[in-house]
Design a protein around this motif. Sequence first.
Motif, PDB file in Angstrom:
ATOM      1  N   PRO A 175       0.769  -1.288  -0.242  1.00 27.81           N
ATOM      2  CA  PRO A 175      -0.022  -0.033  -0.240  1.00 27.81           C
ATOM      3  C   PRO A 175       1.010   1.235   0.192  1.00 27.81           C
ATOM      4  O   PRO A 175      -0.015   2.106   0.013  1.00 27.81           O
ATOM      5  CB  PRO A 175      -0.525   0.096   1.038  1.00 27.81           C
ATOM      6  CG  PRO A 175      -0.728  -1.504   1.652  1.00 27.81           C
ATOM      7  CD  PRO A 175       0.069  -2.506   1.486  1.00 27.81           C
ATOM      8  N   LEU A 176       2.063   1.423   0.093  1.00 26.83           N
ATOM      9  CA  LEU A 176       2.992   2.606  -0.768  1.00 26.83           C
ATOM     10  C   LEU A 176       3.251   2.770  -1.789  1.00 26.83           C
ATOM     11  O   LEU A 176       3.572   3.215  -2.288  1.00 26.83           O
ATOM     12  CB  LEU A 176       3.961   2.505   0.322  1.00 26.83           C
ATOM     13  CG  LEU A 176       5.246   1.612   1.784  1.00 26.83           C
ATOM     14  CD1 LEU A 176       5.982   1.429   1.787  1.00 26.83           C
ATOM     15  CD2 LEU A 176       3.402   2.614   2.638  1.00 26.83           C
ATOM     16  N   PHE A 177       1.545   3.000  -1.733  1.00 24.76           N
ATOM     17  CA  PHE A 177       1.230   3.256  -3.241  1.00 24.76           C
ATOM     18  C   PHE A 177       2.046   5.159  -3.457  1.00 24.76           C
ATOM     19  O   PHE A 177       2.651   5.093  -4.197  1.00 24.76           O
ATOM     20  CB  PHE A 177      -0.265   3.751  -3.856  1.00 24.76           C
ATOM     21  CG  PHE A 177      -1.160   2.790  -3.865  1.00 24.76           C
ATOM     22  CD1 PHE A 177      -0.692   1.484  -4.271  1.00 24.76           C
ATOM     23  CD2 PHE A 177      -1.481   2.595  -2.398  1.00 24.76           C
ATOM     24  CE1 PHE A 177      -1.104   0.727  -4.025  1.00 24.76           C
ATOM     25  CE2 PHE A 177      -2.936   1.194  -2.439  1.00 24.76           C
ATOM     26  CZ  PHE A 177      -2.217   0.197  -3.304  1.00 24.76           C
ATOM     27  N   GLU A 178       2.073   6.041  -3.042  1.00 21.56           N
ATOM     28  CA  GLU A 178       2.861   7.746  -3.375  1.00 21.56           C
ATOM     29  C   GLU A 178       4.433   7.184  -3.159  1.00 21.56           C
ATOM     30  O   GLU A 178       5.069   8.315  -4.157  1.00 21.56           O
ATOM     31  CB  GLU A 178       2.356   8.331  -2.125  1.00 21.56           C
ATOM     32  CG  GLU A 178       1.125   9.266  -1.961  1.00 21.56           C
ATOM     33  CD  GLU A 178       0.428   9.811  -1.340  1.00 21.56           C
ATOM     34  OE1 GLU A 178       1.324  11.040  -0.635  1.00 21.56           O
ATOM     35  OE2 GLU A 178      -0.222   9.986  -1.101  1.00 21.56           O
ATOM     36  N   GLU A 179       4.957   6.430  -2.121  1.00 18.02           N
ATOM     37  CA  GLU A 179       6.195   6.311  -2.689  1.00 18.02           C
ATOM     38  C   GLU A 179       6.356   5.201  -3.823  1.00 18.02           C
ATOM     39  O   GLU A 179       8.063   5.901  -4.462  1.00 18.02           O
ATOM     40  CB  GLU A 179       6.458   5.789  -1.180  1.00 18.02           C
ATOM     41  CG  GLU A 179       6.620   5.728   0.399  1.00 18.02           C
ATOM     42  CD  GLU A 179       4.902   5.492   1.038  1.00 18.02           C
ATOM     43  OE1 GLU A 179       4.069   5.258  -0.402  1.00 18.02           O
ATOM     44  OE2 GLU A 179       4.677   6.309   2.060  1.00 18.02           O
ATOM     45  N   CYS A 180       5.922   4.257  -4.164  1.00 18.93           N
ATOM     46  CA  CYS A 180       6.202   4.284  -5.569  1.00 18.93           C
ATOM     47  C   CYS A 180       5.666   5.263  -6.526  1.00 18.93           C
ATOM     48  O   CYS A 180       7.048   4.673  -7.707  1.00 18.93           O
ATOM     49  CB  CYS A 180       5.441   2.682  -5.485  1.00 18.93           C
ATOM     50  SG  CYS A 180       4.945   1.447  -4.915  1.00 18.93           S
TER      51      CYS A 180
END
Length: 142
Positions: A87-92
């Motif tokens: 769920p670390l979408f922004e980081e990805c």
Amino acid sequence: RYDARLIEGYLEFLIYEDDNEDEALHTKLALHYIATALSLLPSSSLLEETERRSDRLEDVRSKLLRFIDDSNLFDVHRALSKAHGTPLFEECVKLYCKIGLHPEALKILVFDLADLSKAEAYCQSIHAQENSDGIWFQLLQI
């Protein structure tokens, strides 16, 4: 085994205060932030535990996002291998952007975050940096 916050503080000191440019240390800090964020994702139904973890999670994710922006000395591919599919979408999104995989970043913005305004802002930013219309075509293809 050392306390995770102690390790985090030491690595942050080496990188931010001592201006250490060792790629291994930068990668270690990036991977530490990712592992810590993943370990803090909600898994408990106890409200007090969830709130405590939520504050720390917000802090670590904020540090990770800033670190991704600021450092060019870490192994982005290793960081992506840990963050992708979580769920670390922004980081990805930031990690994919850093290595020029804009279609992957756009897919996360459109499908996982369902945020078309962020996808548009991303395209505007890339267009301004690269002076190319290609990013807009990539968005249209998604």
